[in-house]
Design a protein around this motif. Structure first.
Motif, PDB file in Angstrom:
ATOM      1  N   LEU A  10     -11.943  -7.543  -2.498  1.00  0.00           N
ATOM      2  CA  LEU A  10     -11.623  -6.155  -2.208  1.00  0.00           C
ATOM      3  C   LEU A  10     -11.397  -5.436  -3.544  1.00  0.00           C
ATOM      4  N   LYS A  11     -12.190  -4.426  -3.834  1.00  0.00           N
ATOM      5  CA  LYS A  11     -12.156  -3.738  -5.124  1.00  0.00           C
ATOM      6  C   LYS A  11     -11.342  -2.450  -5.003  1.00  0.00           C
ATOM      7  N   ILE A  12     -10.281  -2.365  -5.819  1.00  0.00           N
ATOM      8  CA  ILE A  12      -9.379  -1.213  -5.776  1.00  0.00           C
ATOM      9  C   ILE A  12      -9.083  -0.769  -7.210  1.00  0.00           C
ATOM     10  N   TYR A  13      -9.121   0.530  -7.443  1.00  0.00           N
ATOM     11  CA  TYR A  13      -8.739   1.079  -8.744  1.00  0.00           C
ATOM     12  C   TYR A  13      -7.238   1.321  -8.717  1.00  0.00           C
ATOM     13  N   ALA A  14      -6.529   0.803  -9.735  1.00  0.00           N
ATOM     14  CA  ALA A  14      -5.071   0.939  -9.747  1.00  0.00           C
ATOM     15  C   ALA A  14      -4.555   0.991 -11.180  1.00  0.00           C
ATOM     16  N   TYR A  15      -3.254   1.195 -11.301  1.00  0.00           N
ATOM     17  CA  TYR A  15      -2.614   1.464 -12.593  1.00  0.00           C
ATOM     18  C   TYR A  15      -1.451   0.504 -12.848  1.00  0.00           C
ATOM     19  N   ILE A  60      -2.161  -2.547   4.135  1.00  0.00           N
ATOM     20  CA  ILE A  60      -0.988  -2.981   3.369  1.00  0.00           C
ATOM     21  C   ILE A  60      -1.370  -3.186   1.907  1.00  0.00           C
ATOM     22  N   ILE A  61      -2.493  -3.834   1.665  1.00  0.00           N
ATOM     23  CA  ILE A  61      -2.955  -4.067   0.298  1.00  0.00           C
ATOM     24  C   ILE A  61      -3.131  -2.736  -0.430  1.00  0.00           C
ATOM     25  N   HIS A  62      -3.812  -1.788   0.204  1.00  0.00           N
ATOM     26  CA  HIS A  62      -4.037  -0.486  -0.429  1.00  0.00           C
ATOM     27  C   HIS A  62      -2.718   0.241  -0.701  1.00  0.00           C
ATOM     28  N   GLN A  63      -1.775   0.188   0.227  1.00  0.00           N
ATOM     29  CA  GLN A  63      -0.482   0.841   0.031  1.00  0.00           C
ATOM     30  C   GLN A  63       0.245   0.261  -1.182  1.00  0.00           C
ATOM     31  N   GLU A  64       0.275  -1.058  -1.273  1.00  0.00           N
ATOM     32  CA  GLU A  64       0.996  -1.706  -2.366  1.00  0.00           C
ATOM     33  C   GLU A  64       0.293  -1.523  -3.708  1.00  0.00           C
ATOM     34  N   MET A  65      -1.031  -1.467  -3.704  1.00  0.00           N
ATOM     35  CA  MET A  65      -1.761  -1.277  -4.957  1.00  0.00           C
ATOM     36  C   MET A  65      -1.573   0.130  -5.516  1.00  0.00           C
ATOM     37  N   LYS A  66      -1.149   1.082  -4.689  1.00  0.00           N
ATOM     38  CA  LYS A  66      -0.889   2.446  -5.152  1.00  0.00           C
ATOM     39  C   LYS A  66       0.409   2.557  -5.949  1.00  0.00           C
ATOM     40  N   ILE A  67       1.283   1.559  -5.823  1.00  0.00           N
ATOM     41  CA  ILE A  67       2.586   1.587  -6.496  1.00  0.00           C
ATOM     42  C   ILE A  67       2.443   0.914  -7.865  1.00  0.00           C
ATOM     43  N   PRO A  68       2.498   1.675  -8.967  1.00  0.00           N
ATOM     44  CA  PRO A  68       2.331   1.068 -10.295  1.00  0.00           C
ATOM     45  C   PRO A  68       3.419   0.030 -10.574  1.00  0.00           C
ATOM     46  N   SER A  69       2.996  -1.088 -11.142  1.00  0.00           N
ATOM     47  CA  SER A  69       3.910  -2.167 -11.505  1.00  0.00           C
ATOM     48  C   SER A  69       3.524  -2.709 -12.870  1.00  0.00           C
ATOM     49  N   ASN A  70       4.488  -3.280 -13.557  1.00  0.00           N
ATOM     50  CA  ASN A  70       4.194  -3.923 -14.830  1.00  0.00           C
ATOM     51  C   ASN A  70       3.358  -5.183 -14.628  1.00  0.00           C
ATOM     52  N   LEU A  71       3.695  -5.960 -13.602  1.00  0.00           N
ATOM     53  CA  LEU A  71       3.106  -7.284 -13.435  1.00  0.00           C
ATOM     54  C   LEU A  71       2.304  -7.408 -12.141  1.00  0.00           C
ATOM     55  N   MET A  72       1.168  -8.074 -12.238  1.00  0.00           N
ATOM     56  CA  MET A  72       0.377  -8.368 -11.040  1.00  0.00           C
ATOM     57  C   MET A  72       1.145  -9.298 -10.104  1.00  0.00           C
ATOM     58  N   GLU A  73       1.994 -10.168 -10.662  1.00  0.00           N
ATOM     59  CA  GLU A  73       2.806 -11.060  -9.848  1.00  0.00           C
ATOM     60  C   GLU A  73       3.687 -10.264  -8.887  1.00  0.00           C
ATOM     61  N   HIS A  74       4.233  -9.165  -9.404  1.00  0.00           N
ATOM     62  CA  HIS A  74       5.103  -8.318  -8.584  1.00  0.00           C
ATOM     63  C   HIS A  74       4.318  -7.669  -7.442  1.00  0.00           C
ATOM     64  N   VAL A  75       3.133  -7.186  -7.749  1.00  0.00           N
ATOM     65  CA  VAL A  75       2.281  -6.571  -6.731  1.00  0.00           C
ATOM     66  C   VAL A  75       1.906  -7.614  -5.675  1.00  0.00           C
ATOM     67  N   ALA A  76       1.490  -8.783  -6.107  1.00  0.00           N
ATOM     68  CA  ALA A  76       1.109  -9.848  -5.171  1.00  0.00           C
ATOM     69  C   ALA A  76       2.286 -10.230  -4.275  1.00  0.00           C
ATOM     70  N   GLY A  77       3.471 -10.303  -4.856  1.00  0.00           N
ATOM     71  CA  GLY A  77       4.662 -10.627  -4.064  1.00  0.00           C
ATOM     72  C   GLY A  77       4.968  -9.589  -3.007  1.00  0.00           C
ATOM     73  N   ARG A  78       4.807  -8.322  -3.347  1.00  0.00           N
ATOM     74  CA  ARG A  78       5.032  -7.251  -2.367  1.00  0.00           C
ATOM     75  C   ARG A  78       4.005  -7.327  -1.235  1.00  0.00           C
ATOM     76  N   ILE A  79       2.756  -7.573  -1.593  1.00  0.00           N
ATOM     77  CA  ILE A  79       1.709  -7.697  -0.575  1.00  0.00           C
ATOM     78  C   ILE A  79       2.038  -8.860   0.353  1.00  0.00           C
ATOM     79  N   LEU A  80       2.371 -10.007  -0.238  1.00  0.00           N
ATOM     80  CA  LEU A  80       2.692 -11.186   0.564  1.00  0.00           C
ATOM     81  C   LEU A  80       3.843 -10.887   1.526  1.00  0.00           C
ATOM     82  N   LYS A  81       4.912 -10.311   1.012  1.00  0.00           N
ATOM     83  CA  LYS A  81       6.090 -10.019   1.829  1.00  0.00           C
ATOM     84  C   LYS A  81       5.748  -9.081   2.993  1.00  0.00           C
TER      85      LYS A  81
END
Length: 119
Positions: A10-15, A60-81
């Motif tokens: 799934l290809k998403i542009y994010a920050y 859910i993935i798209h919603q979480e990818m819109k929230i800028p984070s320092n770490l990809m680990e943090h984004v992945a954790g939010r998606i998982l949760k």
């Protein structure tokens, strides 16, 4: 019985990123998400209520990818949760996020973080 639903590349542009340029310019990310659950009932009923709605996971993935984070680990954790909260019947989740153009020296396809959890 355990079944898998897999969202692939799934290809998403994010920050996301630690560097200012990453949060300003952004880049493409590729996401792969695998969930496991007993989906046998849906085999017989052909009813969306008896399976995992992968369109909802995509949202859910798209919603979480819109929230800028320092770490990809943090984004992945939010998606998982949030996927687990939406679908408590899930017994396993694996998420891989690939930053396709990391600000590093060298030619590469990207840098990935992968997390998984069994419930």
């Amino acid at each position: 019985m355990t079944s898998k639903i897999i969202i692939e590349n799934l290809k998403i542009y994010a920050y996301h990123g630690v560097l200012a340029e990453e949060t300003l310019i952004g880049t493409y990310y590729l996401l792969n998400v695998e969930v496991q659950a007993d989906l046998w009932k849906a085999v017989g009923t052909d009813d969306l209520n008896d399976t995992i709605n992968y369109a909802a996971i995509n949202d859910i993935i798209h919603q979480e990818m819109k929230i800028p984070s320092n770490l990809m680990e943090h984004v992945a954790g939010r998606i998982l949760k949030n996927v687990k909260l939406a679908f408590p019947q899930i017994s396993f989740i694996k998420i891989k996020i690939t930053k396709t153009n990391p600000p590093m020296t060298g030619e590469m396809h990207g840098v990935s973080v992968e997390i998984e959890n069994q419930f």
